[in-house]
Design a protein around this motif. Structure first.
Motif, PDB file in Angstrom:
ATOM      1  N   ALA A 287      47.438  56.035  35.410  1.00  0.00           N
ATOM      2  CA  ALA A 287      46.636  56.486  36.546  1.00  0.00           C
ATOM      3  C   ALA A 287      45.187  56.052  36.435  1.00  0.00           C
ATOM      4  O   ALA A 287      44.519  55.839  37.450  1.00  0.00           O
ATOM      5  CB  ALA A 287      46.723  58.002  36.661  1.00  0.00           C
ATOM      6  N   THR A 288      44.691  55.903  35.210  1.00  0.00           N
ATOM      7  CA  THR A 288      43.297  55.480  35.021  1.00  0.00           C
ATOM      8  C   THR A 288      43.084  54.075  35.570  1.00  0.00           C
ATOM      9  O   THR A 288      42.053  53.774  36.173  1.00  0.00           O
ATOM     10  CB  THR A 288      42.925  55.524  33.522  1.00  0.00           C
ATOM     11  N   PHE A 289      44.074  53.211  35.355  1.00  0.00           N
ATOM     12  CA  PHE A 289      43.987  51.859  35.886  1.00  0.00           C
ATOM     13  C   PHE A 289      44.114  51.869  37.399  1.00  0.00           C
ATOM     14  O   PHE A 289      43.419  51.126  38.103  1.00  0.00           O
ATOM     15  CB  PHE A 289      45.089  51.001  35.262  1.00  0.00           C
ATOM     16  N   GLU A 290      45.003  52.668  37.920  1.00  0.00           N
ATOM     17  CA  GLU A 290      45.187  52.752  39.382  1.00  0.00           C
ATOM     18  C   GLU A 290      43.917  53.246  40.073  1.00  0.00           C
ATOM     19  O   GLU A 290      43.558  52.750  41.146  1.00  0.00           O
ATOM     20  CB  GLU A 290      46.362  53.682  39.668  1.00  0.00           C
ATOM     21  N   LYS A 291      43.230  54.177  39.433  1.00  0.00           N
ATOM     22  CA  LYS A 291      41.978  54.672  40.013  1.00  0.00           C
ATOM     23  C   LYS A 291      40.885  53.633  39.896  1.00  0.00           C
ATOM     24  O   LYS A 291      40.086  53.432  40.822  1.00  0.00           O
ATOM     25  CB  LYS A 291      41.569  55.952  39.302  1.00  0.00           C
ATOM     26  N   GLY A 292      40.843  52.935  38.740  1.00  0.00           N
ATOM     27  CA  GLY A 292      39.828  51.916  38.529  1.00  0.00           C
ATOM     28  C   GLY A 292      38.441  52.492  38.322  1.00  0.00           C
ATOM     29  O   GLY A 292      38.268  53.695  38.105  1.00  0.00           O
ATOM     30  N   ASP A 293      37.470  51.634  38.357  1.00  0.00           N
ATOM     31  CA  ASP A 293      36.075  52.067  38.275  1.00  0.00           C
ATOM     32  C   ASP A 293      35.269  51.383  39.373  1.00  0.00           C
ATOM     33  O   ASP A 293      35.791  50.585  40.158  1.00  0.00           O
ATOM     34  CB  ASP A 293      35.489  51.768  36.883  1.00  0.00           C
ATOM     35  N   ALA A 294      33.998  51.675  39.456  1.00  0.00           N
ATOM     36  CA  ALA A 294      33.164  51.179  40.555  1.00  0.00           C
ATOM     37  C   ALA A 294      33.104  49.658  40.564  1.00  0.00           C
ATOM     38  O   ALA A 294      33.184  49.020  41.636  1.00  0.00           O
ATOM     39  CB  ALA A 294      31.762  51.775  40.428  1.00  0.00           C
ATOM     40  N   ALA A 295      32.969  49.038  39.387  1.00  0.00           N
ATOM     41  CA  ALA A 295      32.855  47.577  39.316  1.00  0.00           C
ATOM     42  C   ALA A 295      34.130  46.908  39.811  1.00  0.00           C
ATOM     43  O   ALA A 295      34.080  45.931  40.583  1.00  0.00           O
ATOM     44  CB  ALA A 295      32.552  47.157  37.876  1.00  0.00           C
ATOM     45  N   ALA A 296      35.284  47.409  39.380  1.00  0.00           N
ATOM     46  CA  ALA A 296      36.556  46.803  39.774  1.00  0.00           C
ATOM     47  C   ALA A 296      36.814  46.983  41.266  1.00  0.00           C
ATOM     48  O   ALA A 296      37.244  46.033  41.957  1.00  0.00           O
ATOM     49  CB  ALA A 296      37.687  47.419  38.962  1.00  0.00           C
ATOM     50  N   ARG A 297      36.558  48.163  41.785  1.00  0.00           N
ATOM     51  CA  ARG A 297      36.778  48.394  43.223  1.00  0.00           C
ATOM     52  C   ARG A 297      35.851  47.531  44.071  1.00  0.00           C
ATOM     53  O   ARG A 297      36.271  46.951  45.097  1.00  0.00           O
ATOM     54  CB  ARG A 297      36.572  49.878  43.542  1.00  0.00           C
ATOM     55  N   SER A 298      34.599  47.406  43.647  1.00  0.00           N
ATOM     56  CA  SER A 298      33.637  46.596  44.407  1.00  0.00           C
ATOM     57  C   SER A 298      34.034  45.117  44.410  1.00  0.00           C
ATOM     58  O   SER A 298      33.974  44.436  45.451  1.00  0.00           O
ATOM     59  CB  SER A 298      32.251  46.767  43.804  1.00  0.00           C
ATOM     60  N   SER A 299      34.479  44.608  43.245  1.00  0.00           N
ATOM     61  CA  SER A 299      34.879  43.205  43.144  1.00  0.00           C
ATOM     62  C   SER A 299      36.098  42.914  44.027  1.00  0.00           C
ATOM     63  O   SER A 299      36.145  41.889  44.728  1.00  0.00           O
ATOM     64  CB  SER A 299      35.203  42.887  41.681  1.00  0.00           C
ATOM     65  N   MET A 300      37.077  43.835  44.000  1.00  0.00           N
ATOM     66  CA  MET A 300      38.281  43.614  44.793  1.00  0.00           C
ATOM     67  C   MET A 300      37.977  43.674  46.288  1.00  0.00           C
ATOM     68  O   MET A 300      38.537  42.880  47.086  1.00  0.00           O
ATOM     69  CB  MET A 300      39.347  44.648  44.422  1.00  0.00           C
ATOM     70  N   ARG A 301      37.080  44.555  46.713  1.00  0.00           N
ATOM     71  CA  ARG A 301      36.736  44.626  48.137  1.00  0.00           C
ATOM     72  C   ARG A 301      36.033  43.364  48.609  1.00  0.00           C
ATOM     73  O   ARG A 301      36.236  42.912  49.761  1.00  0.00           O
ATOM     74  CB  ARG A 301      35.872  45.865  48.388  1.00  0.00           C
ATOM     75  N   ARG A 302      35.218  42.771  47.736  1.00  0.00           N
ATOM     76  CA  ARG A 302      34.557  41.512  48.101  1.00  0.00           C
ATOM     77  C   ARG A 302      35.576  40.397  48.323  1.00  0.00           C
ATOM     78  O   ARG A 302      35.440  39.573  49.256  1.00  0.00           O
ATOM     79  CB  ARG A 302      33.564  41.086  47.017  1.00  0.00           C
ATOM     80  N   LEU A 303      36.610  40.339  47.491  1.00  0.00           N
ATOM     81  CA  LEU A 303      37.649  39.319  47.647  1.00  0.00           C
ATOM     82  C   LEU A 303      38.392  39.488  48.968  1.00  0.00           C
ATOM     83  O   LEU A 303      38.691  38.493  49.674  1.00  0.00           O
ATOM     84  CB  LEU A 303      38.642  39.414  46.478  1.00  0.00           C
ATOM     85  N   VAL A 304      38.693  40.731  49.307  1.00  0.00           N
ATOM     86  CA  VAL A 304      39.405  40.997  50.559  1.00  0.00           C
ATOM     87  C   VAL A 304      38.553  40.560  51.749  1.00  0.00           C
ATOM     88  O   VAL A 304      39.051  39.912  52.702  1.00  0.00           O
ATOM     89  CB  VAL A 304      39.763  42.486  50.652  1.00  0.00           C
ATOM     90  N   ARG A 305      37.244  40.893  51.707  1.00  0.00           N
ATOM     91  CA  ARG A 305      36.371  40.529  52.830  1.00  0.00           C
ATOM     92  C   ARG A 305      36.232  39.015  52.953  1.00  0.00           C
ATOM     93  O   ARG A 305      36.246  38.454  54.079  1.00  0.00           O
ATOM     94  CB  ARG A 305      34.990  41.166  52.637  1.00  0.00           C
ATOM     95  N   ARG A 306      36.107  38.317  51.833  1.00  0.00           N
ATOM     96  CA  ARG A 306      35.934  36.853  51.876  1.00  0.00           C
ATOM     97  C   ARG A 306      37.181  36.161  52.422  1.00  0.00           C
ATOM     98  O   ARG A 306      37.094  35.251  53.280  1.00  0.00           O
ATOM     99  CB  ARG A 306      35.625  36.352  50.470  1.00  0.00           C
ATOM    100  N   LEU A 307      38.356  36.584  51.960  1.00  0.00           N
ATOM    101  CA  LEU A 307      39.593  35.964  52.431  1.00  0.00           C
ATOM    102  C   LEU A 307      39.858  36.306  53.896  1.00  0.00           C
ATOM    103  O   LEU A 307      40.298  35.450  54.699  1.00  0.00           O
ATOM    104  CB  LEU A 307      40.765  36.434  51.559  1.00  0.00           C
ATOM    105  N   THR A 308      39.562  37.525  54.284  1.00  0.00           N
ATOM    106  CA  THR A 308      39.754  37.938  55.676  1.00  0.00           C
ATOM    107  C   THR A 308      38.834  37.142  56.600  1.00  0.00           C
ATOM    108  O   THR A 308      39.241  36.712  57.717  1.00  0.00           O
ATOM    109  CB  THR A 308      39.469  39.440  55.829  1.00  0.00           C
ATOM    110  N   SER A 309      37.601  36.931  56.139  1.00  0.00           N
ATOM    111  CA  SER A 309      36.650  36.164  56.942  1.00  0.00           C
ATOM    112  C   SER A 309      37.118  34.718  57.121  1.00  0.00           C
ATOM    113  O   SER A 309      36.971  34.126  58.210  1.00  0.00           O
ATOM    114  CB  SER A 309      35.272  36.185  56.267  1.00  0.00           C
ATOM    115  N   LYS A 310      37.710  34.144  56.079  1.00  0.00           N
ATOM    116  CA  LYS A 310      38.195  32.763  56.160  1.00  0.00           C
ATOM    117  C   LYS A 310      39.356  32.661  57.147  1.00  0.00           C
ATOM    118  O   LYS A 310      39.425  31.708  57.971  1.00  0.00           O
ATOM    119  CB  LYS A 310      38.651  32.317  54.765  1.00  0.00           C
TER     120      LYS A 310
END
Length: 245
Positions: A62-85
């Motif tokens: 569950a700790t991995f599933e929750k993640g931390d601020a750095a991991a969540r922020s990095s993953m959201r940036r990837l989603v936004r960049r790919l969606t924009s493309k």
């Protein structure tokens, strides 16, 4: 804000949208090698991301599933960049040819960044778990050491009490023996003294009153008898005075 797992699922959904877009482009024209290569990359990258995330979830929970601020922020940036493309491709494909090579590069880059983000998160979670485990182990050991120390102290205290009781018991026993020996010695001395007194009194009573005697000068008679020495002395004294007169 959502968890890290929500961000990963959002990225996988974005890869799915890329496949739908590619399917629409094929229907609009003749499929090309570039389209086939892009479709294969999207499917492969999506499977790799899903596999790495499942592994992290299995090992870190569950700790991995929750993640931390750095991991969540990095993953959201990837989603936004790919969606924009994807949005840019959909807006321009009717007016200009689609740059499949650029789109494939974007998909592959997103896959590498996503896997790196998950790997880093797994390492951080593992480090924190190790530190927590070490801290817990130290705490347990410290508690066990304190309990053992208290038991050892109590044991030494009890041994000290037993030693003092034994010492006092030995001392009392020694004093009793000394007192008994003293009484026996005194009784023996008193008995011996009484016995000596009794012997002396018995000897005195048996011998009767003692008279002091003095040596007498004895002369021998012709017949061998021992007359009283005083008769000869008186005769000599009378003879001396008779002759002198």
């Amino acid at each position: 804000m959502g968890s890290f797992g929500d961000s990963v699922r959002a990225l996988l959904d974005t890869y799915g949208r890329c496949l739908k877009l590619l399917k629409g482009l094929r229907q609009a024209g003749q499929p090309s090698d570039a389209q086939s290569s892009l479709g294969s990359s999207i499917r492969s990258d999506r499977a790799k991301i899903r596999r790495v995330y499942s592994s992290g979830l299995e090992h870190r929970g569950a700790t991995f599933e929750k993640g931390d601020a750095a991991a969540r922020s990095s993953m959201r940036r990837l989603v936004r960049r790919l969606t924009s493309k994807l949005a840019s491709v959909m807006q321009t494909f009717a007016r200009q040819p689609v740059d499949y090579g650029s789109l494939e590069s974007m998909v592959n880059s997103s896959r590498r960044d996503a896997i790196r983000t998950m790997t880093d998160l797994s390492s951080r979670v593992g480090s924190r778990s190790s530190l927590l485990s070490i801290s817990t182990t130290k705490s347990h050991r410290s508690s066990a050491s304190r309990r053992q120390g208290r038991k050892t102290h109590a044991k030494k205290k009890e041994e000290g009490k037993q030693s003092r009781r034994s010492s006092r018991s030995t001392q009392r026993s020694t004093q009793k023996h000394q007192a008994r020996d003293k009484r026996v010695s005194m009784a023996t001395m008193s008995s011996d003294s009484t016995k000596l007194g009794e012997v002396r009194r018995r000897q005195g009573s048996e011998l009767g009153p003692q008279r002091v005697t003095y040596p007498l000068y004895m002369s021998h008679r012709a017949d061998g008898e021992r007359p009283y020495a005083g008769s000869e002395s008186r005769r000599k004294w009378y003879s001396f005075w008779r002759n002198s007169s």
